[in-house]
Design an enzyme around this catalytic site. Sequence first.
Site, mmCIF file in Angstrom:
data_model
loop_
_atom_site.group_PDB
_atom_site.id
_atom_site.type_symbol
_atom_site.label_atom_id
_atom_site.label_comp_id
_atom_site.label_asym_id
_atom_site.label_seq_id
_atom_site.Cartn_x
_atom_site.Cartn_y
_atom_site.Cartn_z
ATOM 1 C CG ASP A 144 17.636 46.173 9.248
ATOM 2 O OD1 ASP A 144 18.833 46.378 9.506
ATOM 3 O OD2 ASP A 144 17.203 46.074 8.082
ATOM 4 N N GLY A 169 6.090 45.503 23.796
ATOM 5 C CA GLY A 169 6.128 44.435 24.784
ATOM 6 C C GLY A 169 4.965 44.531 25.753
ATOM 7 C CD GLU A 192 6.357 51.505 18.772
ATOM 8 O OE1 GLU A 192 6.388 50.823 19.815
ATOM 9 O OE2 GLU A 192 7.366 51.938 18.193
#
Length: 276
Positions: A144, A169, A192
């Site tokens: 989104d 990442g 997160e």
Amino acid sequence: MTQELETIISQAFESKTLDDTVRAAVTRTLQGLDDGVLRVASPQKDGGWVTHQWIKKAILLSFALNDNRMMSYGRDERGAPLGSWFDKVPLKTQGWDVGDWQRHGFRAVPGAIVRHSAYIAPQCVLMPCFVNLGAYVDEGTMVDTWATIGSCAQVGKNCHISGGAGIGGVLEPLQANPVIIEDNCFIGARCEVAEGVRVGTGSVLAMGVFLSASTKIIHRDSGAVSYGSIPPYAVVVPGTVPPKKAGEPALAAAIIVKQVDQKTREKTSINALLRD
């Protein structure tokens, strides 16, 4: 063939030798990631995951092999680029025509940025978002608005990564595992998930849940504390751990308020699951 690529890349990473053979191996590896033939982490039959560190090495070597260059998209009536950027990694969709879009089978609205070597499966929907190199996004998932899928992150089928969520990442250190979001997960707005945390199949993270390797995951019913992994079909909300001493700050935590079975998860809306 994969074993040959692994051998060439692993040897080059240790020796720092960057010749044409290494360049070709790195190029093939990144293209394999882009096509979804290779992936940084692979699910196993026993439910575990294996991280392929040599593929992360190939991504790192690609930065040494390639110089920054100007890249652009679109031209105005004078032939000047409508927009440009300066980087070592082209976009996944650079140079695509309508046939390429139809063949890949995913939908992307303006502002969706995907770097080359990230795989986007058919039937995915990308709102204005960012998907970094080496990531894997499986079929039917929506990423989104303003969500980020970090380098090498693995996102399963039919997930919803809500607005502003960050899926962390990882490239270095090499031994670090990527974030893994398994199938049918809902990741709420502004969540997160970082530092190799794994979110199990069918789990629901309410808005604002923060998960790192050191975040306490507290099972409300049992009081048990765990780290680094959310079990399948868990419903998770943000919480805090009270300070040990007066005057110390409370610490953020993730609270598992319930676990449901697969049938309940399939039949129950996200709002209903988060209501307690």
